[in-house]
Design an enzyme around this catalytic site. Sequence first.
Site, PDB file in Angstrom:
ATOM      1  N   GLY A 149    -100.954 -38.785  39.873  1.00  0.00           N
ATOM      2  CA  GLY A 149    -101.831 -38.424  38.762  1.00  0.00           C
ATOM      3  C   GLY A 149    -101.003 -38.000  37.568  1.00  0.00           C
ATOM      4  N   LEU A 150    -101.670 -37.713  36.475  1.00  0.00           N
ATOM      5  CA  LEU A 150    -100.997 -37.331  35.240  1.00  0.00           C
ATOM      6  C   LEU A 150    -100.268 -35.998  35.379  1.00  0.00           C
ATOM      7  CD1 LEU A 150    -103.903 -38.198  32.769  1.00  0.00           C
ATOM      8  CD2 LEU A 150    -101.763 -39.487  33.028  1.00  0.00           C
ATOM      9  N   SER A 151     -99.333 -35.758  34.483  1.00  0.00           N
ATOM     10  CA  SER A 151     -98.699 -34.446  34.402  1.00  0.00           C
ATOM     11  C   SER A 151     -99.777 -33.406  34.105  1.00  0.00           C
ATOM     12  CB  SER A 151     -97.651 -34.444  33.276  1.00  0.00           C
ATOM     13  OG  SER A 151     -97.070 -33.169  33.135  1.00  0.00           O
ATOM     14  N   GLY A 152     -99.772 -32.322  34.857  1.00  0.00           N
ATOM     15  CA  GLY A 152    -100.775 -31.283  34.655  1.00  0.00           C
ATOM     16  C   GLY A 152    -102.075 -31.515  35.393  1.00  0.00           C
ATOM     17  N   ALA A 153    -102.144 -32.587  36.175  1.00  0.00           N
ATOM     18  CA  ALA A 153    -103.390 -32.897  36.894  1.00  0.00           C
ATOM     19  C   ALA A 153    -103.649 -31.924  38.040  1.00  0.00           C
ATOM     20  CB  ALA A 153    -103.348 -34.328  37.429  1.00  0.00           C
ATOM     21  N   GLY A 154    -102.588 -31.295  38.536  1.00  0.00           N
ATOM     22  CA  GLY A 154    -102.741 -30.366  39.657  1.00  0.00           C
ATOM     23  C   GLY A 154    -102.180 -30.891  40.962  1.00  0.00           C
ATOM     24  N   LYS A 155    -101.327 -31.905  40.888  1.00  0.00           N
ATOM     25  CA  LYS A 155    -100.770 -32.522  42.096  1.00  0.00           C
ATOM     26  C   LYS A 155     -99.983 -31.522  42.940  1.00  0.00           C
ATOM     27  CE  LYS A 155     -98.394 -35.463  39.696  1.00  0.00           C
ATOM     28  NZ  LYS A 155     -98.835 -34.959  38.361  1.00  0.00           N
ATOM     29  N   SER A 156     -99.025 -30.852  42.300  1.00  0.00           N
ATOM     30  CA  SER A 156     -98.171 -29.914  43.036  1.00  0.00           C
ATOM     31  C   SER A 156     -98.956 -28.719  43.557  1.00  0.00           C
ATOM     32  CB  SER A 156     -97.014 -29.444  42.145  1.00  0.00           C
ATOM     33  OG  SER A 156     -96.149 -30.515  41.833  1.00  0.00           O
ATOM     34  N   SER A 177     -95.858 -41.030  39.467  1.00  0.00           N
ATOM     35  CA  SER A 177     -95.825 -42.419  39.976  1.00  0.00           C
ATOM     36  C   SER A 177     -96.863 -43.276  39.259  1.00  0.00           C
ATOM     37  CB  SER A 177     -96.027 -42.445  41.495  1.00  0.00           C
ATOM     38  OG  SER A 177     -97.062 -41.604  41.945  1.00  0.00           O
TER      39      SER A 177
END
EC number: 2.7.1.25
Length: 205
Positions: free
Chosen positions: A31-38, A105
């Site tokens: 997902g986008l940067s800041g999407a909350g993946k981590s 990615s």
Amino acid sequence: MTNIVWHQHPVDQAARAEQKGQNPVLLWFTGLSGAGKSTLAGALERALFEAGFHTYLLDGDNVRHGLCKDLGFTVEDRDENLRRVGEVAKLMVDAGLVVLSAFISPTREERDSIRARFPASQFIEVHVSTPLSVCEQRDPKGLYVKARSGEISNFTGISSPYEAPLAAELTIDTSKGDLATQVRALIDYLTAINVINADKAKALA
């Protein structure tokens, strides 16, 4: 390469998984940067770890401090970054671990290339579909401000495209609902496909 052969170890993935009492798998958060993946991957890992699972979280920022510290952010370097991560994730799954990877990615080709390294049952694509407007509002690292000002080039979502998955196993928008509910959705899915067995599912209830 013709003189290099694969050495078969006396202990295989099935034996390692049996020892740990779990089914190894790779969850690929994109997902986008800041999407909350981590954040999402970290919360899931904590829940799994506390329930007795053997896990490891590969994070996009962290691998650039060591494994990929020699790489920049050109298209070629980003491809190589993900190729390395995919190979490391494969080794970790072979070790019997539940592996979580949080990487932008941005292209389907990159993600499909990593998926192709695994049996279908061992690769779970999680599209963290939080809208660009929300990600930009969050901007935890100040990267969107820099991208808008031209200080950062080829920034995904602003000056470089993000190709959303066409058939992700799971899609989660972190701007909707709370983190506990989102983690619960992941746990329920893993239970449904038998990555988490009934006994361990009780510990996650």
